[in-house]
Enzyme design. Structure first.
Site, PDB file in Angstrom:
ATOM      1  CD  GLU A 154      -0.697   2.676  -1.869  1.00 18.49           C
ATOM      2  OE1 GLU A 154      -0.343   1.939  -1.143  1.00 18.49           O
ATOM      3  OE2 GLU A 154      -1.954   2.909  -2.021  1.00 18.49           O
TER       4      GLU A 154
ATOM      5  CE  LYS B 139      -7.768   3.424   2.314  1.00 15.33           C
ATOM      6  NZ  LYS B 139      -8.572   2.780   1.163  1.00 15.33           N
TER       7      LYS B 139
ATOM      8  CD  GLN C  64      -5.342  -1.685  -4.106  1.00 15.85           C
ATOM      9  OE1 GLN C  64      -6.419  -1.592  -4.599  1.00 15.85           O
ATOM     10  NE2 GLN C  64      -5.290  -1.175  -2.841  1.00 15.85           N
TER      11      GLN C  64
HETATM   12  P1  PGA Z   1      -6.824   3.429  -2.842  1.00 14.91           P
HETATM   13  O1  PGA Z   1      -6.084   2.001  -2.121  1.00 14.91           O
HETATM   14  O2  PGA Z   1      -6.111   4.632  -1.829  1.00 14.91           O
HETATM   15  O3  PGA Z   1      -6.446   3.511  -4.230  1.00 14.91           O
HETATM   16  O4  PGA Z   1      -8.398   3.348  -2.401  1.00 14.91           O
HETATM   17  C1  PGA Z   1      -5.630   1.782  -0.827  1.00 14.91           C
HETATM   18  C2  PGA Z   1      -6.374   0.685  -0.329  1.00 14.91           C
HETATM   19  O5  PGA Z   1      -7.272   0.315  -1.019  1.00 14.91           O
HETATM   20  O6  PGA Z   1      -6.229   0.221   0.789  1.00 14.91           O
HETATM   21 ZN    ZN Z   2      -7.680  -1.401   0.563  1.00 18.17          ZN
END
Ligand code: PGA
Ligand code: ZN
Length: 425
Positions: free
Chosen positions: A202, A334, A160
């Site tokens: 992003e 988060k 990702q």
């Molecule tokens: P997400 O990705 O905000 O789409 O969950 C960010 C991450 O996985 O760190």
């Molecule tokens: Zn992540």
């Protein structure tokens, strides 16, 4: 005291509706915050309330804004904004569900962060200083995305996030300078190879690569082309986000149509760690793969950071369990995964107590909100993950840390290598 509180619908970086909350205190101080939104969400995260139906693909947030105006506002009026813990406890109890699905995680986190901003404004200090309360803080090491992949780029590659970290930089400002050169170098390498195809969610380059390894090769070459020494000056940080391509110990790689078991996936990642200057790996196996997390951390946790994101979902209890089991050595924090500012801080503190490294993180759906920049400094997180080095919902957060570093002047201590806690760092 909270005199007025209301929600409104605004739009995020993916062009989707989200919740903004504004809080006015009796002394005239104002706080405002916008809820972010994930795409590769973990199970056990606070759930956003979306309207469903056909409007905006079901993503509208009129019900969540309604939660703020009809239920949250009357319940919070008159409360002391300085007492964040009481405010957050009230929000959690008012919702009454374990996953915040009744009032909406989006309504709750925007309220919690807006109250925090109002309290700092009332105290007349920047948010990071309000949070640190005079304790020494470090300026975080930025983890900056160069290529986006996985759920943020239509699974063009499996991984990702391909990010860089610059722990040998002497300041946050210098770390951004280095990253800017690497980002430019990566862009021209891609253009030369005919692989430049815009940007992912992003803001990192769209990874028009034929393999994950090609992305790793290109990134390492970009670090060198920009004039830096891989590993000792600049490292690679990967978010595998493995839950997105596997569950129950079976992982299906999109690129080469291969299925791996946990051992196969760990061996593949281990091969990358041998071959490329990788300093950090996030969610190397699926969020349900406890044994895989333990095995990966046992094999590589001495030489690289092992972050739990989907695996820990900013939950203090899960962080404590992971520490006991040796299932990670770093926690991603988060706020909207936890639900409130207080719960996010608890997860971060649980990480620190366990000797974990801590990273405050944005989501793939973001806005101009810069709360997390202040959290990363005020909570002395050591690291900040915001996405790439383009697009203003990302740059707003990096730029805010530049301002904080400047305000701290000579007393600004950049975390650099001290951001990591793994033995070989
Ligand atoms: P997400 O990705 O905000 O789409 O969950 C960010 C991450 O996985 O760190
Ligand atoms: Zn992540």
């Amino acid at each position: 005291r909270i005199a007025k509180l209301y929600g409104r619908r605004v739009w995020d970086s993916r062009g989707r509706p989200t919740v903004e909350v504004e809080v006015h205190l009796a002394d005239g101080a104002v706080g405002r915050a916008i809820a972010p939104a994930g795409a590769s969400t973990g199970q056990g995260e606070a759930l956003d309330l979306r309207d469903g139906g056909s409007r905006f693909g079901g993503l509208d947030v009129r019900r969540a804004v309604g939660s703020v105006n009809e239920e949250i506002a009357p319940a919070l009026l008159g409360l002391d904004a300085i007492d964040q813990e009481s405010v957050d406890r009230l929000l959690v109890n008012l919702d009454g569900t374990p996953d915040r699905s009744r009032l909406g995680g989006n309504a709750i986190v925007a309220t919690s962060m807006a109250v925090l901003h109002a309290a700092a404004a009332s105290a007349g200090v920047p948010l990071w200083r309000h949070l640190s309360g005079g304790r020494p803080v470090r300026i975080p090491l930025p983890e900056i995305q160069i290529f986006g992949g996985g759920a943020h780029a239509d699974r063009r590659v499996d991984v990702q996030d391909f990010m860089v970290v610059c722990p040998a930089a002497r300041s946050f400002c210098e770390a951004l300078d280095w990253t800017a050169e690497i980002y430019r170098a990566a862009g021209s390498l891609m253009r030369k190879a005919g692989k430049a195809q815009g940007v992912a969610d992003e803001g990192g380059f769209w990874p028009a690569f034929d393999s994950n390894e090609e992305a790793l090769e290109t990134l390492t070459l970009a670090i060198e082309t920009a004039g830096f020494t891989p590993a000792t000056q600049v490292g690679i940080s990967l978010d595998i986000a493995a839950s997105q391509f596997g569950t129950g110990g079976r992982y299906t790689l999109a690129l080469d149509d291969r299925t791996l078991d946990t051992a196969g996936l760990i061996d593949m990642l281990g091969g990358w760690i041998e071959q490329y200057p990788i300093l950090s790996v996030e969610d190397p196996v699926g969020e349900d793969d406890h044994e895989g997390m333990v095995e990966f951390t046992r094999r590589f946790g001495h030489r690289c950071q092992v972050i739990g994101d989907d695996y820990l979902v900013t939950n203090a209890k899960r962080v404590e369990a992971a520490a006991t089991n040796g299932a990670a050595n770093a926690v991603l924090v988060k706020p909207n995964q936890a639900g409130t500012v207080t719960e996010a801080h608890q997860a971060l503190r649980a990480g620190k107590d366990a000797g974990f490294a801590t990273i405050v993180s944005a989501r793939s759906g973001e806005s101009e909100d810069i709360t997390i920049s202040h959290l990363s400094v005020g909570w002395d997180a050591g690291q900040l993950k915001v996405g790439s080095f383009t697009r203003s919902e990302r740059m707003a957060k990096w730029n805010e840390v530049l301002r904080i570093e400047e305000a701290l002047g000579d007393s600004a201590e950049f975390s650099g290598w001290s951001a990591f806690t793994f033995p070989d760092s």
